[in-house]
Design an enzyme around this catalytic site. Structure first.
Site, PDB file in Angstrom:
ATOM      1  N   HIS A 112       4.717   5.276  -3.512  1.00  0.00           N
ATOM      2  CA  HIS A 112       6.130   5.621  -3.702  1.00  0.00           C
ATOM      3  C   HIS A 112       6.300   6.942  -4.445  1.00  0.00           C
ATOM      4  CE1 HIS A 112       7.611   1.806  -2.174  1.00  0.00           C
ATOM      5  NE2 HIS A 112       6.631   1.223  -2.832  1.00  0.00           N
TER       6      HIS A 112
ATOM      7  N   GLY B 129       0.798  -1.219   0.000  1.00  0.00           N
ATOM      8  CA  GLY B 129       0.000   0.000   0.000  1.00  0.00           C
ATOM      9  C   GLY B 129       0.833   1.271   0.000  1.00  0.00           C
ATOM     10  N   VAL B 130       2.155   1.136  -0.121  1.00  0.00           N
ATOM     11  CA  VAL B 130       3.025   2.312  -0.119  1.00  0.00           C
ATOM     12  C   VAL B 130       2.839   3.089  -1.422  1.00  0.00           C
ATOM     13  CG1 VAL B 130       5.423   3.116  -0.110  1.00  0.00           C
ATOM     14  CG2 VAL B 130       4.726   1.251   1.401  1.00  0.00           C
TER      15      VAL B 130
END
Length: 157
Positions: free
Chosen positions: A55, A52-53
């Protein structure tokens, strides 16, 4: 009798398939869009299992398509979370050198961040302890990317 026709048929109920279905319905409101998923629920594979990052794109070469898409995608996904009141943990990301001589890598990433329009700032040991008390930087510096956030792919889907 069951209607067996559709204007659009999408195979796969992951984030890409569902995003495509949503966009098609937004563009062609009167169309019939069907998403076929082999599992009993959507997002049971990589879409629902990723971190779920969101970036920043800091790792990619300056002005590359990958860097631009990563940055823009993170901005749009954060906006989506906000618009739909989906929790988003705006925790940022700390990049640490493992050895003092790795400081040059942080410099490279800092330069890429500037070129790719990603906010990244150097923090000293004291500032680092305020962000994360359990870490140490052998070079005396770390790079903090404030825009990195963690969302919930399963809620988005």
């Amino acid at each position: 009798m069951l209607d067996k026709t559709a204007d659009f048929l999408i195979l796969g109920g992951g984030i890409v398939g569902l995003s495509l279905a949503r966009e098609l319905k937004a563009r062609y409101q009167d169309s019939k869009v069907i998403v076929l998923e082999k599992e009993p629920a959507v997002g049971l594979h990589s879409s629902g299992r990723n971190s779920g990052v969101l970036h920043s794109g800091i790792y990619y070469p300056p002005d590359s398509l990958k860097a631009k898409l990563c940055r823009q995608g993170a901005l749009e996904m954060a906006d989506y979370h906000d618009q739909h009141k989906i929790p988003l943990d705006r925790r940022g990301k700390i990049l640490l050198p493992t050895r003092a001589e790795d400081q040059a890598q942080l410099e490279l990433l800092s330069n890429r961040a500037k070129t790719n329009q990603v906010d990244a700032v150097f923090v000293n040991e004291h500032e680092l302890k305020e962000l994360e008390p359990e870490v140490h930087t052998p070079s005396g510096q770390a790079l903090f990317i404030e825009s990195t956030s963690v969302g919930s792919p399963s809620i988005v889907m």
